[in-house]
Design an enzyme around this catalytic site. Structure first.
Site, PDB file in Angstrom:
ATOM      1  N   SER A  33       0.823  -1.214   0.000  1.00  0.00           N
ATOM      2  CA  SER A  33       0.000   0.000   0.000  1.00  0.00           C
ATOM      3  C   SER A  33       0.852   1.256   0.000  1.00  0.00           C
ATOM      4  O   SER A  33       1.940   1.282   0.559  1.00  0.00           O
ATOM      5  CB  SER A  33      -0.907   0.024   1.233  1.00  0.00           C
ATOM      6  OG  SER A  33      -1.664   1.209   1.228  1.00  0.00           O
ATOM      7  N   LYS A  48      -5.081  -6.457   3.296  1.00  0.00           N
ATOM      8  CA  LYS A  48      -4.925  -5.331   2.370  1.00  0.00           C
ATOM      9  C   LYS A  48      -6.295  -4.888   1.840  1.00  0.00           C
ATOM     10  O   LYS A  48      -6.586  -3.693   1.730  1.00  0.00           O
ATOM     11  CB  LYS A  48      -4.003  -5.721   1.198  1.00  0.00           C
ATOM     12  CG  LYS A  48      -3.930  -4.675   0.066  1.00  0.00           C
ATOM     13  CD  LYS A  48      -3.387  -3.365   0.564  1.00  0.00           C
ATOM     14  CE  LYS A  48      -3.026  -2.292  -0.423  1.00  0.00           C
ATOM     15  NZ  LYS A  48      -3.684  -2.070  -1.654  1.00  0.00           N
ATOM     16  N   HIS A  74      -7.976  -3.033   4.547  1.00  0.00           N
ATOM     17  CA  HIS A  74      -7.322  -1.714   4.623  1.00  0.00           C
ATOM     18  C   HIS A  74      -7.963  -0.778   3.599  1.00  0.00           C
ATOM     19  O   HIS A  74      -8.304   0.372   3.893  1.00  0.00           O
ATOM     20  CB  HIS A  74      -5.816  -1.864   4.351  1.00  0.00           C
ATOM     21  CG  HIS A  74      -5.133  -0.591   3.947  1.00  0.00           C
ATOM     22  ND1 HIS A  74      -5.225  -0.066   2.668  1.00  0.00           N
ATOM     23  CD2 HIS A  74      -4.382   0.298   4.644  1.00  0.00           C
ATOM     24  CE1 HIS A  74      -4.548   1.076   2.603  1.00  0.00           C
ATOM     25  NE2 HIS A  74      -4.031   1.317   3.785  1.00  0.00           N
ATOM     26  N   ASN A  75      -8.139  -1.280   2.378  1.00  0.00           N
ATOM     27  CA  ASN A  75      -8.726  -0.430   1.338  1.00  0.00           C
ATOM     28  C   ASN A  75     -10.174  -0.078   1.664  1.00  0.00           C
ATOM     29  O   ASN A  75     -10.614   1.044   1.406  1.00  0.00           O
ATOM     30  CB  ASN A  75      -8.646  -1.124  -0.023  1.00  0.00           C
ATOM     31  CG  ASN A  75      -7.242  -1.097  -0.591  1.00  0.00           C
ATOM     32  OD1 ASN A  75      -6.267  -0.943   0.150  1.00  0.00           O
ATOM     33  ND2 ASN A  75      -7.107  -1.257  -1.883  1.00  0.00           N
ATOM     34  N   GLU A  95     -10.085   2.574   4.058  1.00  0.00           N
ATOM     35  CA  GLU A  95      -9.678   3.776   3.319  1.00  0.00           C
ATOM     36  C   GLU A  95     -10.896   4.409   2.614  1.00  0.00           C
ATOM     37  O   GLU A  95     -11.087   5.630   2.665  1.00  0.00           O
ATOM     38  CB  GLU A  95      -8.600   3.362   2.311  1.00  0.00           C
ATOM     39  CG  GLU A  95      -8.176   4.386   1.292  1.00  0.00           C
ATOM     40  CD  GLU A  95      -7.270   3.735   0.227  1.00  0.00           C
ATOM     41  OE1 GLU A  95      -6.364   2.957   0.592  1.00  0.00           O
ATOM     42  OE2 GLU A  95      -7.484   4.003  -0.965  1.00  0.00           O
TER      43      GLU A  95
HETATM   44  P1  NBP Z   1      -1.572  -2.269 -13.473  1.00  0.00           P
HETATM   45  O1  NBP Z   1      -2.519  -2.752 -12.468  1.00  0.00           O
HETATM   46  O2  NBP Z   1      -1.986  -1.261 -14.456  1.00  0.00           O
HETATM   47  O3  NBP Z   1      -1.033  -3.565 -14.261  1.00  0.00           O
HETATM   48  C1  NBP Z   1      -0.081  -3.394 -15.292  1.00  0.00           C
HETATM   49  C2  NBP Z   1       0.756  -4.614 -15.447  1.00  0.00           C
HETATM   50  O4  NBP Z   1      -0.055  -5.779 -15.636  1.00  0.00           O
HETATM   51  C3  NBP Z   1       1.633  -4.483 -16.675  1.00  0.00           C
HETATM   52  O5  NBP Z   1       2.841  -5.120 -16.414  1.00  0.00           O
HETATM   53  C4  NBP Z   1       0.825  -5.238 -17.714  1.00  0.00           C
HETATM   54  O6  NBP Z   1       1.597  -5.751 -18.767  1.00  0.00           O
HETATM   55  C5  NBP Z   1       0.328  -6.368 -16.879  1.00  0.00           C
HETATM   56  N1  NBP Z   1      -0.796  -7.068 -17.518  1.00  0.00           N
HETATM   57  C6  NBP Z   1      -2.029  -6.651 -17.834  1.00  0.00           C
HETATM   58 BR1  NBP Z   1      -2.654  -4.973 -17.564  1.00  0.00          BR
HETATM   59  N2  NBP Z   1      -2.778  -7.576 -18.417  1.00  0.00           N
HETATM   60  C7  NBP Z   1      -1.974  -8.641 -18.493  1.00  0.00           C
HETATM   61  C8  NBP Z   1      -2.163  -9.938 -19.002  1.00  0.00           C
HETATM   62  N3  NBP Z   1      -3.324 -10.322 -19.511  1.00  0.00           N
HETATM   63  N4  NBP Z   1      -1.123 -10.786 -18.949  1.00  0.00           N
HETATM   64  C9  NBP Z   1       0.042 -10.403 -18.424  1.00  0.00           C
HETATM   65  N5  NBP Z   1       0.289  -9.178 -17.911  1.00  0.00           N
HETATM   66  C10 NBP Z   1      -0.706  -8.313 -17.948  1.00  0.00           C
HETATM   67  O7  NBP Z   1      -0.193  -1.765 -12.797  1.00  0.00           O
HETATM   68  P2  NBP Z   1       0.080  -1.052 -11.411  1.00  0.00           P
HETATM   69  O8  NBP Z   1      -0.810   0.111 -11.239  1.00  0.00           O
HETATM   70  O9  NBP Z   1       1.545  -0.887 -11.352  1.00  0.00           O
HETATM   71  O10 NBP Z   1      -0.393  -2.137 -10.329  1.00  0.00           O
HETATM   72  C11 NBP Z   1       0.223  -3.408 -10.209  1.00  0.00           C
HETATM   73  C12 NBP Z   1      -0.545  -4.191  -9.143  1.00  0.00           C
HETATM   74  O11 NBP Z   1      -0.432  -3.483  -7.891  1.00  0.00           O
HETATM   75  C13 NBP Z   1      -2.035  -4.324  -9.408  1.00  0.00           C
HETATM   76  O12 NBP Z   1      -2.507  -5.549  -8.916  1.00  0.00           O
HETATM   77  C14 NBP Z   1      -2.650  -3.185  -8.611  1.00  0.00           C
HETATM   78  O13 NBP Z   1      -3.988  -3.443  -8.246  1.00  0.00           O
HETATM   79  C15 NBP Z   1      -1.733  -3.149  -7.398  1.00  0.00           C
HETATM   80  N6  NBP Z   1      -1.657  -1.853  -6.720  1.00  0.00           N
HETATM   81  C16 NBP Z   1      -1.637  -0.702  -7.440  1.00  0.00           C
HETATM   82  C17 NBP Z   1      -1.531   0.523  -6.782  1.00  0.00           C
HETATM   83  C18 NBP Z   1      -1.498   1.819  -7.548  1.00  0.00           C
HETATM   84  O14 NBP Z   1      -1.548   2.864  -6.901  1.00  0.00           O
HETATM   85  N7  NBP Z   1      -1.371   1.803  -8.871  1.00  0.00           N
HETATM   86  C19 NBP Z   1      -1.449   0.543  -5.393  1.00  0.00           C
HETATM   87  C20 NBP Z   1      -1.430  -0.656  -4.685  1.00  0.00           C
HETATM   88  C21 NBP Z   1      -1.535  -1.861  -5.371  1.00  0.00           C
HETATM   89  P3  NBP Z   1       1.658  -4.944 -20.145  1.00  0.00           P
HETATM   90  O15 NBP Z   1       2.565  -3.796 -19.889  1.00  0.00           O
HETATM   91  O16 NBP Z   1       2.206  -5.923 -21.091  1.00  0.00           O
HETATM   92  O17 NBP Z   1       0.254  -4.503 -20.477  1.00  0.00           O
END
Ligand code: NBP
Length: 495
Positions: free
Chosen positions: A129, A184, A187-188, A191
């Site tokens: 988080s 987690k 937590h959300n 939030e």
């Molecule tokens: P995203 O949640 O946007 O996911 C992007 C990643 O997933 C890229 O590497 C993308 O590959 C890959 N991906 C997707 Br989309 N579809 C796919 C598929 N069918 N097969 C394989 N790979 C695939 O990225 P993020 O915002 O960095 O979040 C990553 C994780 O962390 C998520 O589970 C998210 O819920 C969690 N999270 C995010 C935050 C935040 O603030 N963003 C906070 C806390 C937790 P590609 O580049 O090839 O499309």
């Protein structure tokens, strides 16, 4: 080249930031992304000159790692996680570790943990988080899985985690299989509750004629060093509400559309609460409020067809600001009490063995709900691990008992002014219900159920004797009234 200590798959904001965070703490990190261009852009950009090894197929990624292999997935939850696990499996040996750091559904994590442990592969499902900044500078980390798996990455996690004001890293072993992702998710949910409660207070202030910068000043004051409301969410409310719209004189907040989107975690929190029979009305209200916010077309249409006339505020502004402050604090305690109750129920149902005091400690820094307030939760459960509900902790109980009238006043004034206060009302009613030895609404419903469906009812000793009537063996006695027979005789149901 030196082998990498850990791998990160998924080069979006979270994966890239975590890889950089790990590298900055002295670790060699191998990285991979499904779309190779993102890996390349990262290698040539932020990762350039750093101990980060870009790889372009999964065998190359696994070969770049020291053993046992530790691979962290930071990809979209759902099918992508399963796909990567399937693709990694042929390259892994028993004792290797996959970590899912995305926001996965905890039941998926339980399933994946079971499937992988049958093959000798360790699996951690962990909440991370704090968003992009947290991942880069120090997130709160909530890992669940085998304890031996946690031990393999404990040092890395402690090094990259946020540090609370006492220097303690915001990470701890949460429990087996889905425990980390459940915590987690909750937590959300909490939030969501915090955000909606703050939003309702802000909307009320706007409604009684305050401008965004005036509200921002109140929020900044409420974020003061010794204020009970001091928290990251109050801080960013103060900061963001001062923002002007594209260099104009308007405030950005007045131009932002009233639509709050969401991903899965708030809904999962409410679904889990429904499944586990735990009332979480404030958190549910926050999810419902987001749903209502998204139906903009409906609201634009309805206002033409249903005119709701409301009064205007005629009280003392300073007074109502003080009332709102304490009302918000009580509502926050109520909302956290609901979240904690959910964690405790899940702990029992899924054998997570959650330690509430330690979980609250993890949330003190790095994550979105970070606040000094969390220390009070830790203290409450350290001094009384058997606390029936967070609201019973002496410090919270004292405040609630002395100030509950302010929450009632806030809700009533808000409603008189036509300002919805769904989460505030849920928080207030939760307190009223949980402190009612007899809930008359439930008495009526129990009677109705027996009347229309012969569902039976229990009995109490009388208006002043709220305890359930039991037989000589201590079993609760159940009754049914024969509503359709002359004289409506009552009989005891024996099982
Ligand atoms: P995203 O949640 O946007 O996911 C992007 C990643 O997933 C890229 O590497 C993308 O590959 C890959 N991906 C997707 Br989309 N579809 C796919 C598929 N069918 N097969 C394989 N790979 C695939 O990225 P993020 O915002 O960095 O979040 C990553 C994780 O962390 C998520 O589970 C998210 O819920 C969690 N999270 C995010 C935050 C935040 O603030 N963003 C906070 C806390 C937790 P590609 O580049 O090839 O499309």
């Amino acid at each position: 080249m030196k082998k990498a200590n850990i791998a990160v798959i998924g080069m979006e904001v979270m994966g890239k930031s975590l890889a950089l965070n790990m590298e900055s703490k002295g670790y060699n990190v191998a990285v991979y992304n499904r779309t190779a261009e993102k890996t390349k852009a990262f290698a040539e950009g932020a990762a350039k000159g750093k101990n980060i090894i870009p790889t372009y197929d999964l065998k190359e990624l696994v070969d770049a790692l020291e053993s046992p292999k530790k691979i962290m997935l930071m990809v979209k939850e759902g099918q992508p996680v399963d796909n990567f696990i399937d693709m990694l499996l042929p390259h892994l040996k028993p004792g290797d570790l996959i970590i899912d750091g995305g926001n996965s559904f905890f039941k998926d994590t339980i399933r994946r943990n079971k499937m992988l442990s049958e093959k000798g592969i360790l699996f951690i499902g962990t909440g991370v988080s704090g968003g992009e900044e947290g991942a880069l500078k120090g997130p709160a980390i909530m890992p669940g899985g085998q304890f031996e798996a946690y031990k393999l990455v404990e040092k890395i996690f402690r090094d990259i985690a946020a540090k609370a004001y006492d220097g303690e890293p915001c990470v701890d072993y949460i429990g087996p299989d889905g425990a980390g992702h459940f915590v987690k998710t909750t937590h959300n949910g909490i939030e969501y509750g915090d955000m909606e409660l703050i939003g309702e207070v802000v909307w009320f202030f706007k409604n009684i004629g305050m401008k965004a910068d005036e509200i921002a000043d109140i929020m900044a004051k409420w974020n003061g060093p010794n204020d009970i409301l001091r928290s990251y969410l109050i801080e960013i409310t103060a900061d963001s509400m001062k923002q002007k719209h594209q260099g104009s004189d308007e405030f950005l907040v007045d131009r932002v559309a009233d639509i709050t989107r969401m991903k899965g975690t708030g809904t999962w929190t409410v679904q889990s609460a429904l499944e586990l029979l735990v009332p979480i009305p404030t958190i549910a209200a926050a999810v419902f409020a987001r749903e209502m916010s998204q139906d903009k077309d409906l609201r634009l249409e309805m206002v033409k067809r249903l005119k709701i006339s409301t009064g205007s505020f005629s009280g003392n502004k300073d007074e109502i600001i003080n009332v709102a402050h304490d009302a918000l604090y009580i509502a926050k305690i109520s909302s956290y009490a609901q979240g904690v109750a959910l964690l405790q129920a899940a702990s029992k149902a899924y054998n997570f063995s959650l330690n509430i005091g330690r979980i609250a400690k993890i949330w003190r820094a790095g994550c979105i709900i970070r606040a000094q307030f969390l220390d009070e939760i830790t203290k409450a459960y350290e001094s009384d691990p058997k606390l029936p509900n967070l609201l019973a902790a002496p410090k919270f109980a004292d405040f609630v008992q002395s100030n509950i009238g302010k929450l009632a006043t806030f809700i009533s004034v808000a409603h008189q002014c036509g300002v919805p206060a769904l989460a505030m009302s849920g928080a207030f009613d939760y307190i009223l219900q949980i402190t009612s030895p007899i809930m008359p609404s439930a008495q009526v419903s129990a009677l109705q159920r027996d009347y229309f469906g012969a569902h039976g009812y229990f009995k109490i000793g009388g208006p002043d004797k709220p305890e359930l009537m039991v037989n000589e063996k201590g079993q609760v006695r159940e009754f049914h009234t024969e509503w359709l027979l002359p004289g409506r005789p009552e009989r005891e149901i024996t099982k």
